[in-house]
Design a protein around this motif. Structure first.
Motif, PDB file in Angstrom:
ATOM      1  N   ILE A   3       0.837  -1.203   0.000  1.00  0.00           N
ATOM      2  CA  ILE A   3       0.000   0.000   0.000  1.00  0.00           C
ATOM      3  C   ILE A   3       0.877   1.260   0.000  1.00  0.00           C
ATOM      4  N   ILE A   4       1.940   1.233   0.827  1.00  0.00           N
ATOM      5  CA  ILE A   4       2.827   2.402   0.872  1.00  0.00           C
ATOM      6  C   ILE A   4       3.413   2.668  -0.517  1.00  0.00           C
ATOM      7  N   ALA A   5       3.921   1.607  -1.135  1.00  0.00           N
ATOM      8  CA  ALA A   5       4.521   1.776  -2.459  1.00  0.00           C
ATOM      9  C   ALA A   5       3.506   2.342  -3.443  1.00  0.00           C
ATOM     10  N   ASP A   6       2.280   1.815  -3.346  1.00  0.00           N
ATOM     11  CA  ASP A   6       1.208   2.241  -4.238  1.00  0.00           C
ATOM     12  C   ASP A   6       0.924   3.735  -4.072  1.00  0.00           C
ATOM     13  N   ARG A   7       0.794   4.177  -2.804  1.00  0.00           N
ATOM     14  CA  ARG A   7       0.465   5.573  -2.535  1.00  0.00           C
ATOM     15  C   ARG A   7       1.600   6.506  -2.966  1.00  0.00           C
ATOM     16  N   VAL A   8       2.842   6.067  -2.640  1.00  0.00           N
ATOM     17  CA  VAL A   8       3.978   6.912  -2.994  1.00  0.00           C
ATOM     18  C   VAL A   8       4.005   7.132  -4.501  1.00  0.00           C
ATOM     19  N   GLN A   9       3.741   6.068  -5.230  1.00  0.00           N
ATOM     20  CA  GLN A   9       3.747   6.173  -6.691  1.00  0.00           C
ATOM     21  C   GLN A   9       2.653   7.130  -7.172  1.00  0.00           C
ATOM     22  N   GLN A  10       1.489   6.985  -6.560  1.00  0.00           N
ATOM     23  CA  GLN A  10       0.375   7.872  -6.926  1.00  0.00           C
ATOM     24  C   GLN A  10       0.759   9.337  -6.727  1.00  0.00           C
ATOM     25  N   MET A  11       1.362   9.597  -5.545  1.00  0.00           N
ATOM     26  CA  MET A  11       1.701  10.972  -5.216  1.00  0.00           C
ATOM     27  C   MET A  11       2.762  11.515  -6.157  1.00  0.00           C
ATOM     28  N   GLN A  12       3.717  10.645  -6.493  1.00  0.00           N
ATOM     29  CA  GLN A  12       4.770  11.098  -7.393  1.00  0.00           C
ATOM     30  C   GLN A  12       4.197  11.435  -8.761  1.00  0.00           C
ATOM     31  N   GLN A  13       3.234  10.659  -9.191  1.00  0.00           N
ATOM     32  CA  GLN A  13       2.633  10.913 -10.501  1.00  0.00           C
ATOM     33  C   GLN A  13       1.913  12.252 -10.523  1.00  0.00           C
TER      34      GLN A  13
END
Lengths: 341, 340
Positions: B37-47
Motif C-alpha cells: 500500500i505504501i509503495a502504491d500511494r507513494v507512486q500515486q503521489m509522485q505521478q
C-alpha cells in the motif's frame, strides 16, 4: 544321497550347522540365479499381476503415455512459436497443426506437449513433499508414542482443520510462486496430515508385532527399526497414496492457474485454460476458441483417470497371496505360506 | 462431559493457531500488505507531482490495514483478534472501501446456500449409488457403475462447471450465464425472484454435487459389501423382510458411519472448492470476494474470508466427532473411543 529321496530320520541332519559338508557349498544359490529370482519377485511378478487387472493395465498405459509425452514428446515436438499458423485455426483441419491454434497462432498440440514437464514437476514435488512429511511424521509418531506422538499429531490436526483451498489461495497470493516445484509443494501442504494420520494408525498396529519387538530387544536404533522394519510394511499403502497426492496436486494447480492466482511462468494446462477463457472467450464462444480450452481439459481428465485407475489396481499388486500365485520362482507348495507376510 | 469440553477447547486452539499462521505469514513476507500500500500511494503521489511525506503515507497504510509494521507479530495478532471478538471489527476493505464484515455478511448466505444443497444432493447420491452397487455386486450393473463412477471422479469439478456453463448456459440458454439473481427482479418473496435464484444456483450446485459424489460411492460400496456378508443380514432375509426395509434399515444404517465422517469433512471441502465454483459462475459469495481480495492484495478482506472458511471447517469436524454416537451407537461417544 539325493535331497529328494525320503529318509527315515525325516532329513533333519541334512544341513550341518557348521557348514563342513561340501553339499552346503554346492547348494548356495549362484548369483545369476539369485538375480533371476530377484527380478522375478520384484519386477516380473508385480508386473504380471498388474497386467492381469484391467484397471492397472489401462491406468499404467495412460501414465506411461503422459510420462513419454513429458520426456520424449518435448524432445520430438518443437516448441510452439507465435504466428506459426493462422489465428484460431480449428482442430483437425490442418494436419501440421492437428489440434488447431490459439489467438497468437501457436499450435495447441505443441503447447499441450510442452506443458507436460511443468505438470510432472508439480506432481513430483507434491508427492515428495506430502508423502515425505507424512512418512516422517506418521511413522515417528506411531512408533515413539507418548509426548512425541501427542505433539506431532496436534500439529497434523491443526493442518487438517485448516481449510485447504482458501489457505493455498492465500499462500499463493502471498508468495506468487513461479517455480513448478514450489507450486507443487505449496499445494501439497493440504495433503500430508491425513496421510500421516493413516500411517500412524498402521504403525500403531505394527509396533507390537514380534519382529519389531525382536529388533528392539537386540538394541537396534529407532531410525533403523523404522527405516528397515516398518517402512517396507507400509510401502504399498504409501505408493497408492502417492498416486492420490499426484492427482490432487494436478487438480488444484490447474484450478489455481485457471482462476489466475498463480503467476504465469511456463506453458501449463491451467495457463492455457486461463488464456483461452480470458482472451479467447472460450466459454461464451466455444465455436471459435473452444478447442483451446477443451484439449487441456481432456489432458487433465485423462491424467487423473489414469492415475486413479492405476492406484486402484495397485492395491492388488501388493497383495502377497496374489504375488505368490503369479510368481515363477516360488514353488507351488510355498505359495500359501507367502500370504502370511 | 469432560470429553466434550476438551474437544471444544481443541477446536478453539486449532482455530486460533491457524489464524496466527496466516497472520504471521502476511507480516513476515517482504512486500506484504503494508509495504504494497505504501509503495502504491507513494507512486500515486509522485505521478501527481505532490511532495511525498513518508510518515503520512505509512500512517495511512496503517489505518487501512490495521497493521502497524513496528508492532511485534504476536501483539499485532492479539490486537487484531481482540478487535474481532470485542467490537466485531475485521477492519475495512481496501478494494471495496467498506467494512469487511458487511461485505462478507452479504456473501455468506449465498455461499451457504450453494454448499448445503450441493452437499445434500451429493451425499444422497453417494449412499444410494454405493448401496445399489453393493446389492448387485459382481453383476454387469456393478462393473458398469464402477467404470462410470471412476470416470466421474477423474473429471475435476471445475471442468464439469466449465463444460456445463458453456453448453447449457451459453449455447442452449437454459440457465443464466452468471450472477446470483436476476438483475431485473425485485428482491423479496415473489415468484420471479425466487425462481431466478433457483435457476442461477442450479449449475453451481450441480458442479458442487460432483465434488463429493464419486469417491464416496466407491467407499460406500466397499462398506456395504462387507455388511452384506454378515449373519444378521442373511437372517433378515430369511425372516422374509422386504428388500426396501433390508436396504434402508439394515444395510445402509450399518455401513454409513465412515461415509458420515466424510460428509462432515465434505462440508469443509465444499466450502473450499466453492471459491473456484463461485469464480467460474461469477456468483458473488464469500469465495468470490476472497479471490478478488487475494488477487488485488486486499489483505483485511482475505483474512476475514479465511476466518469464515476456518470457522466452518473447525466446526464441521468438531460436530462430526460429537455425533458419531448418534449415527451409529456402536461407535460410542468420543470419550470411550480409542484415539487412532
Amino acid at each position: 544321497m539325493s535331497e529328494k529321496e525320503p529318509r527315515s530320520d525325516g532329513g533333519v541332519t541334512q544341513e550341518s550347522i557348521f557348514g563342513t559338508d561340501d553339499d552346503t557349498e554346492r547348494r548356495r544359490t549362484p548369483p545369476a540365479e539369485r538375480a533371476r529370482r530377484a527380478f522375478d519377485f520384484y519386477i516380473a511378478t508385480p508386473f504380471r499381476v498388474a497386467w492381469s487387472d484391467w484397471r492397472t493395465r489401462i491406468g499404467g498405459v495412460g501414465v506411461l503415455f503422459y510420462l513419454l509425452m513429458g520426456t520424449l514428446g518435448v524432445w520430438l515436438v518443437p516448441p510452439p512459436q507465435i504466428n506459426e499458423g493462422p489465428y484460431y485455426l480449428q482442430p483437425f483441419v490442418d494436419w501440421s497443426m492437428p489440434l488447431g491454434t490459439d489467438n497468437l497462432g501457436r499450435g495447441v498440440f505443441k503447447t499441450l506437449v510442452h506443458s507436460t514437464p511443468a505438470m510432472m514437476k508439480m506432481a513430483l514435488a507434491g508427492i515428495v513433499f506430502s508423502v515425505g512429511v507424512a512418512v516422517l511424521v506418521g511413522m515417528i509418531a506411531g512408533y515413539k508414542g507418548g509426548v512425541v506422538d501427542t505433539v506431532l499429531m496436534t500439529i497434523a490436526d491443526v493442518f487438517i482443520t485448516l481449510p485447504g483451498l482458501p489457505l493455498i489461495i492465500v499462500l499463493a497470493a502471498i508468495f506468487s510462486p513461479k517455480d513448478p516445484f514450489i507450486v507443487g509443494t505449496i499445494i501439497a501442504i493440504d495433503q500430508w496430515p491425513g496421510l500421516a494420520r493413516m500411517l500412524r494408525s498402521q504403525v500403531l498396529s505394527l509396533r507390537d508385532e514380534d519382529f519389531v519387538e525382536a529388533a528392539r530387544s537386540i538394541g537396534l536404533s529407532t531410525p533403523t527399526i523404522v527405516g528397515q522394519e516398518l517402512v517396507p510394511k507400509v510401502a504399498p499403502f504409501v505408493l497408492v497414496s502417492a498416486a492420490g497426492a499426484a492427482v490432487a496436486v494436478i487438480f488444484q494447480s490447474v484450478a489455481l492457474y485457471f482462476i489466475g492466482v498463480l503467476p504465469f511462468n511456463s506453458f501449463n494446462w491451467g495457463v492455457m485454460m486461463q488464456l483461452a477463457y480470458e482472451q479467447g472467450n472460450a466459454i461464451s464462444a466455444p465455436g471459435r476458441a473452444g478447442h483451446w480450452m477443451l484439449f487441456p481439459l481432456l489432458a487433465i481428465s485423462g491424467v487423473s483417470f489414469s492415475l486413479i485407475l492405476f492406484s486402484q489396481g495397485l492395491d492388488r499388486v501388493f497383495n502377497p497371496r496374489l504375488l505368490a500365485r503369479h510368481s515363477e520362482t516360488i514353488p507351488e507348495d510355498e505359495q500359501d505360506g507367502a500370504g502370511d507376510l | 462431559m469432560n470429553y466434550y469440553i476438551r474437544r471444544f477447547a481443541q477446536a478453539i486452539v486449532t482455530f486460533v493457531v491457524g489464524m496466527f499462521i496466516t497472520f504471521a505469514l502476511y507480516r513476515l513476507v517482504p512486500g506484504g500488505p503494508v509495504e504494497a500500500i505504501i509503495a502504491d500511494r507513494v507512486q500515486q503521489m509522485q505521478q501527481r507531482g505532490q511532495p511525498v511525506d513518508t510518515q503520512e503515507v505509512a500512517q495511512m497504510a496503517e489505518q487501512l490495514t490495521g497493521i502497524n509494521p513496528d508492532t511485534p507479530i504476536p501483539i499485532a495478532f492479539y490486537e487484531w483478534l481482540r478487535d474481532i471478538i470485542l467490537y466485531q471489527d475485521f477492519g475495512e476493505s481496501i478494494l471495496f472501501q467498506d467494512p469487511v464484515f458487511d461485505i462478507l455478511f452479504r456473501g455468506m448466505p449465498w455461499s451457504i446456500f450453494l454448499s448445503v444443497y450441493g452437499l445434500l444432493l451429493g451425499f444422497t447420491a453417494t449412499i444410494a449409488v454405493g448401496v445399489f452397487m453393493a446389492w448387485h455386486e459382481g453383476t454387469k450393473i456393478d462393473s458398469g457403475l464402477t467404470v462410470f463412477v471412476l470416470v466421474m471422479r477423474s473429471i475435476p469439478y471445475y471442468v464439469a462447471a466449465i463444460v456445463m456453463l458453456s453448453v447449457l448456459a451459453f449455447q442452449w440458454g437454459l440457465f443464466p450465464t452468471g450472477g446470483r439473481a436476476p438483475p431485473a427482479a425485485t428482491p423479496g418473496f415473489n415468484i420471479e425472484y425466487m425462481v431466478g435464484i433457483a435457476r442461477h444456483a442450479t449449475l453451481p450446485i450441480l458442479s458442487n454435487f460432483i465434488v463429493g459424489f464419486a469417491g464416496g460411492a466407491i467407499g460406500m460400496r466397499a462398506l456395504s459389501v462387507r455388511v452384506i456378508g454378515e449373519d444378521y443380514l442373511r437372517s433378515a432375509r430369511l425372516r422374509g423382510l422386504g428388500t426396501n426395509r433390508i436396504l434402508t434399515r439394515y444395510l445402509t444404517r450399518n455401513s454409513i458411519l465412515p461415509i458420515y465422517t466424510g460428509f462432515m469433512l465434505g462440508i469443509a471441502g465444499m466450502f473450499s472448492s466453492n471459491v473456484i465454483t463461485e469464480v467460474i459462475f461469477q456468483y458473488h459469495g464469500v469465495g468470490w470476494f476472497m479471490l478478488e481480495a487475494a488477487v488485488s492484495q486486499d489483505y483485511p478482506l482475505v483474512m476475514a474470508a479465511f476466518v469464515f472458511f476456518s470457522g466452518i471447517t473447525v466446526t464441521a469436524i468438531m460436530i462430526a466427532d460429537f455425533t458419531y454416537g448418534l449415527i451409529d451407537p456402536r461407535a460410542g461417544t468420543g470419550a470411550s473411543r480409542e484415539s487412532f
